[in-house]
Scaffold this active site. Structure first.
Site, short mmCIF file in Angstrom:
data_model
loop_
_atom_site.label_atom_id
_atom_site.label_comp_id
_atom_site.label_asym_id
_atom_site.label_seq_id
_atom_site.Cartn_x
_atom_site.Cartn_y
_atom_site.Cartn_z
CB SER A 93 -0.92 0.18 1.33
OG SER A 93 -1.20 1.43 1.57
CE1 TYR A 121 -3.79 -2.05 5.86
CE2 TYR A 121 -3.22 0.24 5.69
CZ TYR A 121 -3.52 -1.03 4.75
OH TYR A 121 -3.42 -1.03 3.62
CE LYS A 156 -1.44 -4.42 3.48
NZ LYS A 156 -1.77 -5.77 3.01
C1 UD1 Z 1 -6.86 4.95 3.90
C2 UD1 Z 1 -5.86 4.83 4.72
C3 UD1 Z 1 -4.55 3.94 4.14
C4 UD1 Z 1 -5.26 2.70 3.51
C5 UD1 Z 1 -6.49 2.79 2.72
C6 UD1 Z 1 -7.13 1.71 2.06
C7 UD1 Z 1 -5.95 6.61 6.54
C8 UD1 Z 1 -5.13 7.51 7.03
N1 UD1 Z 1 -5.24 5.91 5.42
O1 UD1 Z 1 -6.48 5.67 2.80
O2 UD1 Z 1 -3.59 3.79 4.94
O3 UD1 Z 1 -4.15 2.02 2.72
O4 UD1 Z 1 -7.51 3.80 3.45
O5 UD1 Z 1 -8.07 1.19 3.22
O6 UD1 Z 1 -6.77 5.84 7.09
N2 UD1 Z 1 -12.65 11.33 3.29
C9 UD1 Z 1 -13.62 12.19 3.59
N3 UD1 Z 1 -14.97 11.48 4.00
C10 UD1 Z 1 -14.92 10.35 4.45
C11 UD1 Z 1 -13.91 9.38 4.26
C12 UD1 Z 1 -12.85 9.92 3.74
O7 UD1 Z 1 -13.66 13.26 3.45
O8 UD1 Z 1 -16.09 9.73 5.06
C13 UD1 Z 1 -11.48 11.73 2.76
C14 UD1 Z 1 -10.21 11.54 3.53
O9 UD1 Z 1 -9.87 12.54 4.51
C15 UD1 Z 1 -8.99 11.52 2.48
C16 UD1 Z 1 -9.85 10.99 1.19
O10 UD1 Z 1 -11.12 11.30 1.62
O11 UD1 Z 1 -8.70 12.97 2.00
C17 UD1 Z 1 -9.78 9.59 1.05
O12 UD1 Z 1 -9.88 8.96 2.37
P1 UD1 Z 1 -10.00 7.11 2.21
O13 UD1 Z 1 -10.90 6.76 1.04
O14 UD1 Z 1 -10.04 6.82 3.44
O15 UD1 Z 1 -8.52 6.69 1.81
P2 UD1 Z 1 -6.92 7.17 2.56
O16 UD1 Z 1 -7.12 8.11 3.65
O17 UD1 Z 1 -6.33 7.50 1.33
#
Ligand code: UD1
Length: 337
Positions: free
Chosen positions: A124, A147, A151
């Site tokens: 990842s 987590y 990795k």
């Molecule tokens: C997350 C994990 C990462 C993991 C990946 C796959 C974290 C910090 N990172 O990635 O380690 O490999 O998931 O499971 O948790 N967001 C919102 N509202 C939401 C959900 C997300 O605004 O309800 C935003 C987040 O702040 C971010 C973006 O959307 O800016 C993507 O979030 P997400 O889909 O959770 O992925 P990652 O954070 O990149």
């Protein structure tokens, strides 16, 4: 090749099963169904027109893993199985270390005993820690949660194994943000609980299972202030696994690392707008505080995979949203039990 797909009933695993069969490989799935529904298997069989052999057990069980390798002929392993929820890993670190490392230990032991030398491992972008913008594979790896450490640690364990056993052919694939679904709308991401990730959350808002999206912060140093990520269609990601596997059959390198991403960043609000377009209406959201541990910007430098695997992403953010919406609207409650 006859390929053992661990976690083959899961989101990325199931799409990779389809890509492997389409590329002419035989597939054997092992999955403990701790985060996948058995009904996915029938759908894979309907799409491929093939029987997919499935072994339902936990790979940390050394005896069952050994028995599988002793009774089947396996040429290569793609290892997806693992726990993957960041927040849960902070609450239950021992479960994460035991499950994620333990399954890799018993798999690689069985591979060594039965002379299986090709392994593709699900890593990842999380291994780039807080340094995820424009990441190249030579950056130092570290993590910010258990987590992520599983990795980082599994990558290191596999690098040590490749030194000790230079006949091994190992691919470490660092995924950015997998989204989307099979264009049939019959296979997709089916979180068992409230989605942690953005795309499945938006999809559940669109289908009426959640009231509104919460945008985690709009004060980041990004063009619109919301978090920027490198979204990759799960079918492009699956194709990357087939390309890596086929590269392992010809390379002399015991271990190789490849980023799988598009190289392009999309903000939370841009993804929401693209999803609204796919659905044909506006979706409710509110901006709330930042989520602990989030980085502002994450996107791949995919040039190593582009050059060495002859692979690049093909699908646009619009296609990712259209395919996710088709899956979610056809399966509002996910896979049936
Ligand atoms: C997350 C994990 C990462 C993991 C990946 C796959 C974290 C910090 N990172 O990635 O380690 O490999 O998931 O499971 O948790 N967001 C919102 N509202 C939401 C959900 C997300 O605004 O309800 C935003 C987040 O702040 C971010 C973006 O959307 O800016 C993507 O979030 P997400 O889909 O959770 O992925 P990652 O954070 O990149």
């Amino acid at each position: 090749m006859r390929v053992l797909v661990s976690g083959g009933a899961g989101y990325i695993g199931s799409h990779t099963v389809l890509a492997l069969v389409a590329a002419g490989h035989d597939v054997v799935v092992v999955d403990d169904f701790s985060n996948a529904k058995p009904t996915v298997v029938g759908r894979l069989e309907a799409l491929t027109g093939r029987h997919i052999p499935v072994h339902a057990f936990d790979l940390t069980d050394i005896d069952k893993t050994e028995h599988l390798f002793a009774t089947d002929t396996i040429d290569a392993v793609i290892h997806f199985a693992g726990y993957k929820a960041v927040g849960e890993s902070v609450q239950k670190p021992l479960d994460y270390y035991q499950n994620n490392l333990g399954s890799t230990f018993s798999l690689v032991r069985a591979m060594q005993r039965h002379d299986v030398d090709k392994l593709v491992f699900s890593s990842s972008a999380t291994v780039y820690g807080t340094d995820q913008a424009g990441a190249t594979e030579d950056r130092p790896t570290f993590a910010t949660n258990p987590y992520g450490w599983t990795k980082v640690m599994q990558e290191q364990i596999l690098r040590d194994i490749a030194v000790a056993d230079p006949d091994m052919r190992i691919a470490l694939l660092r995924y950015f943000n997998p989204v989307g679904a099979h264009p049939s709308g019959t296979i997709g991401e089916d979180p068992s609980d409230v989605p942690n990730n953005l795309m499945p959350y938006i999809a559940q808002v669109a289908v009426g299972r959640r009231e509104k999206l919460q945008v985690f912060g709009d004060d980041y140093d990004t063009p619109d202030g919301t978090g920027v990520r490198d979204y990759i269609h799960v079918e492009d990601l699956a194709a990357g696994h087939v390309a890596a596997l086929e590269k392992l059959a010809v390379t002399d390198e015991p271990i190789s690392t490849w980023n799988l991403g598009s190289g392009r960043g999309t903000s939370v609000l841009e993804l929401l707008r693209a999803f609204e377009k796919a659905v044909g209406r506006e979706l409710p959201y509110e901006v709330v505080g930042r989520r602990a541990g989030d980085v502002a910007t994450s996107y791949a430098d995919p040039s190593k995979a582009n050059a060495e695997l002859g692979w690049s992403t093909q699908k646009t953010v619009e296609e990712m949203c259209a395919d996710t919406w088709r899956w979610q609207s056809q399966n509002p409650d996910g896979y049936p039990d």
